[in-house]
Design a protein around this motif. Sequence first.
Motif, PDB file in Angstrom:
ATOM      1  N   ALA A 157      33.940  82.584  36.248  1.00 19.30           N
ATOM      2  CA  ALA A 157      33.751  84.034  36.185  1.00 19.30           C
ATOM      3  C   ALA A 157      32.255  84.273  36.056  1.00 19.30           C
ATOM      4  N   TYR A 158      31.690  85.138  36.894  1.00 16.09           N
ATOM      5  CA  TYR A 158      30.235  85.210  36.937  1.00 16.09           C
ATOM      6  C   TYR A 158      29.644  86.615  37.029  1.00 16.09           C
ATOM      7  N   GLU A 159      30.469  87.636  37.247  1.00 17.08           N
ATOM      8  CA  GLU A 159      29.875  88.956  37.479  1.00 17.08           C
ATOM      9  C   GLU A 159      30.786  90.060  36.978  1.00 17.08           C
ATOM     10  N   MET A 160      30.156  91.073  36.347  1.00 22.86           N
ATOM     11  CA  MET A 160      30.849  92.291  35.947  1.00 22.86           C
ATOM     12  C   MET A 160      30.470  93.395  36.933  1.00 22.86           C
ATOM     13  N   PRO A 161      31.391  93.823  37.781  1.00 24.10           N
ATOM     14  CA  PRO A 161      31.048  94.864  38.765  1.00 24.10           C
ATOM     15  C   PRO A 161      31.006  96.254  38.136  1.00 24.10           C
ATOM     16  N   LEU A 162      29.963  96.498  37.329  1.00 21.77           N
ATOM     17  CA  LEU A 162      29.791  97.792  36.675  1.00 21.77           C
ATOM     18  C   LEU A 162      29.132  98.788  37.633  1.00 21.77           C
ATOM     19  N   ASP A 163      28.781  99.970  37.143  1.00 21.67           N
ATOM     20  CA  ASP A 163      28.327 101.053  38.014  1.00 21.67           C
ATOM     21  C   ASP A 163      27.179 100.673  38.963  1.00 21.67           C
ATOM     22  N   PRO A 164      26.072 100.067  38.489  1.00 24.29           N
ATOM     23  CA  PRO A 164      24.994  99.749  39.431  1.00 24.29           C
ATOM     24  C   PRO A 164      25.468  98.859  40.583  1.00 24.29           C
ATOM     25  N   HIS A 165      26.283  97.856  40.257  1.00 23.35           N
ATOM     26  CA  HIS A 165      26.835  96.957  41.272  1.00 23.35           C
ATOM     27  C   HIS A 165      27.667  97.746  42.288  1.00 23.35           C
ATOM     28  N   SER A 166      28.563  98.602  41.795  1.00 23.09           N
ATOM     29  CA  SER A 166      29.448  99.359  42.678  1.00 23.09           C
ATOM     30  C   SER A 166      28.684 100.354  43.543  1.00 23.09           C
ATOM     31  N   GLN A 182      27.014  98.348  46.309  1.00 22.48           N
ATOM     32  CA  GLN A 182      28.038  97.838  47.227  1.00 22.48           C
ATOM     33  C   GLN A 182      28.518  98.951  48.173  1.00 22.48           C
ATOM     34  N   ALA A 183      28.781 100.122  47.627  1.00 20.27           N
ATOM     35  CA  ALA A 183      29.264 101.228  48.455  1.00 20.27           C
ATOM     36  C   ALA A 183      28.194 101.686  49.446  1.00 20.27           C
ATOM     37  N   LYS A 184      26.953 101.811  48.985  1.00 22.41           N
ATOM     38  CA  LYS A 184      25.889 102.293  49.871  1.00 22.41           C
ATOM     39  C   LYS A 184      25.604 101.302  50.991  1.00 22.41           C
ATOM     40  N   LEU A 185      25.515 100.013  50.645  1.00 26.48           N
ATOM     41  CA  LEU A 185      25.240  99.002  51.672  1.00 26.48           C
ATOM     42  C   LEU A 185      26.384  98.914  52.688  1.00 26.48           C
ATOM     43  N   THR A 186      27.616  98.995  52.219  1.00 26.54           N
ATOM     44  CA  THR A 186      28.758  98.951  53.132  1.00 26.54           C
ATOM     45  C   THR A 186      28.697 100.112  54.113  1.00 26.54           C
ATOM     46  N   ASN A 187      28.333 101.288  53.595  1.00 30.54           N
ATOM     47  CA  ASN A 187      28.206 102.463  54.458  1.00 30.54           C
ATOM     48  C   ASN A 187      27.108 102.282  55.495  1.00 30.54           C
ATOM     49  N   ILE A 188      25.959 101.749  55.080  1.00 29.40           N
ATOM     50  CA  ILE A 188      24.857 101.509  56.019  1.00 29.40           C
ATOM     51  C   ILE A 188      25.299 100.555  57.119  1.00 29.40           C
ATOM     52  N   LEU A 205      32.219  94.880  62.187  1.00 30.13           N
ATOM     53  CA  LEU A 205      33.147  95.258  61.127  1.00 30.13           C
ATOM     54  C   LEU A 205      32.508  94.963  59.775  1.00 30.13           C
ATOM     55  N   ALA A 206      32.286  95.997  58.976  1.00 27.92           N
ATOM     56  CA  ALA A 206      31.784  95.818  57.609  1.00 27.92           C
ATOM     57  C   ALA A 206      32.986  95.829  56.682  1.00 27.92           C
ATOM     58  N   MET A 207      33.187  94.716  55.971  1.00 23.63           N
ATOM     59  CA  MET A 207      34.396  94.537  55.170  1.00 23.63           C
ATOM     60  C   MET A 207      34.041  94.341  53.709  1.00 23.63           C
ATOM     61  N   GLY A 208      34.999  94.619  52.855  1.00 26.34           N
ATOM     62  CA  GLY A 208      34.822  94.408  51.426  1.00 26.34           C
ATOM     63  C   GLY A 208      35.054  92.962  51.043  1.00 26.34           C
ATOM     64  N   GLU A 209      35.394  92.736  49.802  1.00 26.62           N
ATOM     65  CA  GLU A 209      35.513  91.377  49.271  1.00 26.62           C
ATOM     66  C   GLU A 209      36.605  90.585  49.993  1.00 26.62           C
ATOM     67  N   THR A 210      36.239  89.391  50.454  1.00 25.89           N
ATOM     68  CA  THR A 210      37.130  88.510  51.202  1.00 25.89           C
ATOM     69  C   THR A 210      36.962  87.086  50.692  1.00 25.89           C
ATOM     70  N   ASP A 211      38.058  86.392  50.480  1.00 18.35           N
ATOM     71  CA  ASP A 211      37.975  84.992  50.056  1.00 18.35           C
ATOM     72  C   ASP A 211      37.542  84.131  51.236  1.00 18.35           C
ATOM     73  N   LEU A 221      18.833 102.144  48.544  1.00 18.62           N
ATOM     74  CA  LEU A 221      19.601 101.439  47.519  1.00 18.62           C
ATOM     75  C   LEU A 221      19.063 101.777  46.127  1.00 18.62           C
ATOM     76  N   GLN A 222      17.738 101.733  45.991  1.00 16.78           N
ATOM     77  CA  GLN A 222      17.137 102.082  44.703  1.00 16.78           C
ATOM     78  C   GLN A 222      17.495 103.514  44.310  1.00 16.78           C
ATOM     79  N   ASN A 223      17.415 104.428  45.270  1.00 17.18           N
ATOM     80  CA  ASN A 223      17.688 105.829  44.991  1.00 17.18           C
ATOM     81  C   ASN A 223      19.144 106.052  44.607  1.00 17.18           C
ATOM     82  N   ARG A 224      20.043 105.275  45.206  1.00 18.23           N
ATOM     83  CA  ARG A 224      21.451 105.432  44.876  1.00 18.23           C
ATOM     84  C   ARG A 224      21.717 105.081  43.412  1.00 18.23           C
ATOM     85  N   ILE A 225      21.047 104.040  42.913  1.00 16.14           N
ATOM     86  CA  ILE A 225      21.198 103.687  41.503  1.00 16.14           C
ATOM     87  C   ILE A 225      20.576 104.775  40.616  1.00 16.14           C
TER      88      ILE A 225
END
Length: 299
Positions: free
Chosen positions: A74-83, A86-92, A101-107, A289-293
């Motif tokens: 276990a290595y990361e807490m996806p708190l607000d800055p992370h989310s 993630q949302a802004k970059l996916t949109n870009i 195809l821009a996709m979310g988390e995939t194993d 990205l900086q502005n989104r945070i």
Amino acid sequence: MSPSQNKLFFKWSEAFDSARHKLLAIRQQEGIEEVKRKGIIIDKNVSLSTYLEFCKGEPSISVKHHLIDGKIEAYEMPLDPHSLIQAKLTNIMDNWNDQLLAMGETDIIVNANSVYRPDICVRPVNRRRPSRAQAINSTGLPYPTMVVEIGSTESLNHMHDKVANYFSVRTTIQIYLAIKLYLRLQNNTFALLALLYLRNNQNPTIPVIAKSFGIASLSNISRAYLLNTIRVPVNMITGVDDEFGGIPCNGANIPGYQIDIPAELLFNDVPDGVPGDAPVNFNIDLWKLQNRISVGLSL
């Protein structure tokens, strides 16, 4: 699922709950821990098939995890800055081209006993379907050409270590973008770092781009890690930092805060190559990205 698997998976779920509290605590640490911190081990000697079975029916788990050489971490807490990032970059990336195809988390299977779960994957629509031995996972689909990791609790060292497996002989990933988010300081400023790795670089484990793009400078420890451990040439580290002489990242379209992603690599192994309407490079404006945070955390 067998009773023994049920018991095992329940034990892992409890361990993930405990890991959440540990990650929340160490998120407040600064200094050397921010560079060298590793993941929290949940279990060892876990087979690839058992881990993937767990992931398929995975209960709600509030920490990010992966399998690395048979160890679940276990290595990361996806708190607000992370989310927010993630949302802004996916949109870009989703607006780059309709053939991507821009996709979310995939194993993603990265070697014989390791599975990563990047925050974002980008794959061209018509990438050749691989043999089963070189498919991304049990779906049989091809690997993405680009993966993105966003680290808040995750240390810089932990994020950098992933490049070797993302570019292993098992995968056909061409691009790895790591975005490191640093803790907000008492004066309400924060540092951000973008590292871009390319498989076709002479040394793929050294980023071709290292940009500080936050409101605060990088710490001395992070700067030393880039220079002395990763061995990024000093002239390649740019951006917000007194040491590197970069101008502030305080608006859109500033040339020094753009990252170009080669279309040729994004459309790797597509029979028809790069679409005629695609640019030579696709763009990421780091200020967005900086502005989104900044906006997202000022509410």
